[in-house]
Write a protein that holds these residues in place. Structure first.
Motif, mmCIF file in Angstrom:
data_model
loop_
_atom_site.group_PDB
_atom_site.id
_atom_site.type_symbol
_atom_site.label_atom_id
_atom_site.label_comp_id
_atom_site.label_asym_id
_atom_site.label_seq_id
_atom_site.Cartn_x
_atom_site.Cartn_y
_atom_site.Cartn_z
ATOM 1 N N GLY A 133 -17.037 18.747 -35.623
ATOM 2 C CA GLY A 133 -18.490 18.867 -35.637
ATOM 3 C C GLY A 133 -18.955 19.638 -34.408
ATOM 4 N N PRO A 134 -20.246 19.823 -34.236
ATOM 5 C CA PRO A 134 -20.763 20.580 -33.093
ATOM 6 C C PRO A 134 -20.324 19.968 -31.767
ATOM 7 C CG PRO A 134 -22.490 20.185 -34.720
ATOM 8 C CD PRO A 134 -21.321 19.350 -35.132
ATOM 9 N N TRP A 135 -19.969 20.838 -30.820
ATOM 10 C CA TRP A 135 -19.588 20.395 -29.473
ATOM 11 C C TRP A 135 -20.621 20.939 -28.494
ATOM 12 C CZ3 TRP A 135 -16.792 16.727 -27.522
ATOM 13 C CH2 TRP A 135 -16.453 16.747 -26.165
ATOM 14 N N PRO A 136 -21.096 20.121 -27.554
ATOM 15 C CA PRO A 136 -22.174 20.581 -26.660
ATOM 16 C C PRO A 136 -21.752 21.742 -25.772
ATOM 17 C CG PRO A 136 -21.284 18.470 -25.921
ATOM 18 C CD PRO A 136 -20.694 18.724 -27.269
ATOM 19 N N ARG A 137 -22.712 22.595 -25.488
ATOM 20 C CA ARG A 137 -22.504 23.749 -24.611
ATOM 21 C C ARG A 137 -23.541 23.743 -23.496
ATOM 22 N NH1 ARG A 137 -19.214 28.052 -26.660
ATOM 23 N NH2 ARG A 137 -18.105 27.285 -28.516
ATOM 24 N N ASP A 138 -23.176 24.352 -22.378
ATOM 25 C CA ASP A 138 -24.081 24.370 -21.237
ATOM 26 C C ASP A 138 -25.148 25.453 -21.418
ATOM 27 O OD1 ASP A 138 -23.124 26.906 -20.360
ATOM 28 O OD2 ASP A 138 -21.620 26.010 -19.050
ATOM 29 N N PRO A 139 -26.116 25.546 -20.518
ATOM 30 C CA PRO A 139 -27.191 26.535 -20.691
ATOM 31 C C PRO A 139 -26.716 27.980 -20.743
ATOM 32 C CG PRO A 139 -27.889 24.828 -19.162
ATOM 33 C CD PRO A 139 -26.437 24.593 -19.432
ATOM 34 N N ASP A 140 -25.516 28.263 -20.259
ATOM 35 C CA ASP A 140 -24.960 29.608 -20.361
ATOM 36 C C ASP A 140 -24.195 29.828 -21.656
ATOM 37 O OD1 ASP A 140 -26.009 30.450 -17.962
ATOM 38 O OD2 ASP A 140 -24.173 30.097 -16.802
ATOM 39 N N GLY A 141 -24.064 28.780 -22.459
ATOM 40 C CA GLY A 141 -23.375 28.897 -23.739
ATOM 41 C C GLY A 141 -21.913 28.522 -23.716
ATOM 42 N N ALA A 142 -21.391 28.106 -22.553
ATOM 43 C CA ALA A 142 -19.986 27.709 -22.463
ATOM 44 C C ALA A 142 -19.831 26.250 -22.884
ATOM 45 C CB ALA A 142 -19.465 27.891 -21.048
ATOM 46 N N PRO A 143 -18.758 25.919 -23.589
ATOM 47 C CA PRO A 143 -18.565 24.524 -24.010
ATOM 48 C C PRO A 143 -18.362 23.598 -22.816
ATOM 49 C CG PRO A 143 -16.601 25.835 -24.470
ATOM 50 C CD PRO A 143 -17.659 26.800 -24.047
ATOM 51 N N LEU A 144 -18.904 22.390 -22.921
ATOM 52 C CA LEU A 144 -18.688 21.403 -21.864
ATOM 53 C C LEU A 144 -17.219 20.990 -21.837
ATOM 54 C CD1 LEU A 144 -21.815 19.060 -22.032
ATOM 55 C CD2 LEU A 144 -21.550 21.333 -21.018
ATOM 56 N N TYR A 145 -16.791 20.500 -20.689
ATOM 57 C CA TYR A 145 -15.396 20.098 -20.508
ATOM 58 C C TYR A 145 -15.024 19.005 -21.506
ATOM 59 C CZ TYR A 145 -11.310 17.927 -18.361
ATOM 60 O OH TYR A 145 -10.071 17.400 -18.123
ATOM 61 N N PRO A 146 -13.982 19.243 -22.319
ATOM 62 C CA PRO A 146 -13.622 18.286 -23.358
ATOM 63 C C PRO A 146 -12.429 17.393 -22.997
ATOM 64 C CG PRO A 146 -12.556 20.352 -23.816
ATOM 65 C CD PRO A 146 -13.269 20.523 -22.490
ATOM 66 N N GLY A 147 -11.887 17.560 -21.799
ATOM 67 C CA GLY A 147 -10.647 16.869 -21.447
ATOM 68 C C GLY A 147 -10.849 15.424 -21.032
ATOM 69 N N SER A 148 -9.737 14.771 -20.728
ATOM 70 C CA SER A 148 -9.755 13.346 -20.375
ATOM 71 C C SER A 148 -9.159 13.109 -18.995
ATOM 72 C CB SER A 148 -8.966 12.543 -21.423
ATOM 73 O OG SER A 148 -7.636 13.054 -21.536
ATOM 74 N N ALA A 149 -9.345 14.073 -18.092
ATOM 75 C CA ALA A 149 -8.715 13.966 -16.777
ATOM 76 C C ALA A 149 -9.199 12.759 -15.986
ATOM 77 C CB ALA A 149 -8.960 15.249 -15.973
ATOM 78 N N ARG A 150 -10.435 12.309 -16.244
ATOM 79 C CA ARG A 150 -10.950 11.163 -15.496
ATOM 80 C C ARG A 150 -10.147 9.896 -15.754
ATOM 81 N NH1 ARG A 150 -17.347 10.918 -16.385
ATOM 82 N NH2 ARG A 150 -16.731 11.856 -18.361
ATOM 83 N N SER A 151 -9.440 9.854 -16.876
ATOM 84 C CA SER A 151 -8.683 8.646 -17.219
ATOM 85 C C SER A 151 -7.249 8.679 -16.714
ATOM 86 C CB SER A 151 -8.683 8.452 -18.737
ATOM 87 O OG SER A 151 -7.980 9.523 -19.377
ATOM 88 N N LEU A 152 -6.848 9.759 -16.021
ATOM 89 C CA LEU A 152 -5.482 9.834 -15.510
ATOM 90 C C LEU A 152 -5.266 8.806 -14.404
ATOM 91 C CD1 LEU A 152 -5.043 13.713 -15.218
ATOM 92 C CD2 LEU A 152 -4.006 12.212 -16.932
ATOM 93 N N SER A 153 -4.075 8.219 -14.390
ATOM 94 C CA SER A 153 -3.735 7.275 -13.325
ATOM 95 C C SER A 153 -3.371 8.035 -12.057
ATOM 96 C CB SER A 153 -2.551 6.409 -13.751
ATOM 97 O OG SER A 153 -1.363 7.211 -13.839
ATOM 98 N N ALA A 154 -3.337 7.341 -10.938
ATOM 99 C CA ALA A 154 -2.969 7.960 -9.666
ATOM 100 C C ALA A 154 -1.568 8.554 -9.744
ATOM 101 C CB ALA A 154 -3.056 6.937 -8.538
ATOM 102 N N ASP A 155 -0.647 7.848 -10.428
ATOM 103 C CA ASP A 155 0.719 8.368 -10.555
ATOM 104 C C ASP A 155 0.745 9.638 -11.398
ATOM 105 O OD1 ASP A 155 1.743 6.352 -9.012
ATOM 106 O OD2 ASP A 155 2.390 5.114 -10.714
#
Length: 294
Positions: free
Chosen positions: A118-140
């Motif tokens: 489905g539609p994925w949000p884009r920023d005001p310049d038209g680039a797609p927002l970051y879709p990754g899950s890096a925030r959930s990575l563990s310290a290791d």
């Protein structure tokens, strides 16, 4: 500290200046002179792959030909990376930065997968927002990815940053693409978790411009409407870092006959080409729609 207004013109040396740059530079110079203020020149050269010394020298030559006088010294961003690294460290200490390790190709693949649903949000310049899950990575996992030599970017935890400072506005003396003016509500969430630094370049446009304006005491930012909504991110960073917010004036962009904004690749609007054809500084002022200099 002087109470005189401080304006700045901040080109990137990744090509020759064109009429659009001339308009912005001349407008800054005119407004600084009318306000009894100061005009600074900043070279935004953090893009090491595209910025070149010969383009930088050409900027000085073109501006001098236009009759623009700036107050020395010129600030070159590549000479001040330590200031941007320190700002990043401050944001990291607040728990607002996290590393992501996807390449641009991997991010494009992730976006494509999301858009298949489905539609994925884009920023005001038209680039797609970051879709990754890096925030959930563990310290290791983060440590292992760093050891692996994977590409790394430091991203702002946008939700956390907004929660920390709340709603923000900036003072706009020009106008946005849809006529926005006066006190404009910042909308940083529209940009998602923006990149503030990369492994190969320890800063970004958003971060360095905020730090530079603060350290240089800039009071009035005059620039094109293409950067209007970027001000949302800048206002957020100013609040997080505890630095003053300038007054902004976004001006309309000069466009070619097709309606596209002028680009450095369009030789017909390049200042050096126009000069070779016999144009004078007065001609340039007329071409960009500014009155003759008093």
């Amino acid at each position: 500290m002087s109470s005189r207004p401080v304006f700045r013109f901040a080109p990137s040396p990744n090509g020759h200046l064109h009429l659009g740059h001339a308009y912005s530079a001349l407008l800054n110079a005119d407004l600084a002179r009318q306000a009894g203020g100061r005009l600074l020149l900043r070279i935004e050269d953090i893009d090491v792959t595209r910025c070149r010394p010969d383009y930088e020298q050409a900027i000085y030559e073109d501006l001098a030909w236009l009759g623009i006088v700036w107050e020395p010294p010129v600030r070159r961003q590549s000479d001040h990376l330590d200031a941007y690294i320190a700002a990043s460290a401050g944001l990291a200490a607040m728990g607002l930065l996290y590393p992501s390790f996807e390449s641009r190709t991997e991010i494009a693949r992730l976006v494509a997968a999301e858009e298949a649903k489905g539609p994925w949000p884009r920023d005001p310049d038209g680039a797609p927002l970051y879709p990754g899950s890096a925030r959930s990575l563990s310290a290791d996992e983060v440590a292992e990815l760093k050891r692996s030599g994977a590409p790394m970017a430091l991203r702002l935890d946008m939700a956390g940053a907004i929660a920390r400072v709340g709603a923000l506005v900036w003072r706009e003396q020009g106008s946005g693409p849809d006529g926005e003016t006066g006190d404009v509500a910042a909308q940083p969430a529209a940009w998602g978790d923006v990149i503030l630094a990369r492994k190969e370049v320890p800063t970004s446009y958003h971060l360095s411009v905020v730090i530079d304006d603060a350290l240089q005491g800039v009071t009035d930012v005059v620039r094109g409407q293409d950067l209007f909504w970027s001000t949302s991110v800048h206002r957020l960073l100013q609040a997080l870092l505890g630095v003053p917010a300038p007054v902004y004036r976004h001006h309309a962009l000069l466009r070619d006959e097709t309606g596209a904004k002028l680009a450095k690749s369009i030789a017909s609007t390049g200042l050096r080409e126009l000069r070779k054809e016999g144009a004078t500084p007065a001609d340039i002022r007329r071409l960009v729609g500014l009155p003759p200099q008093e």
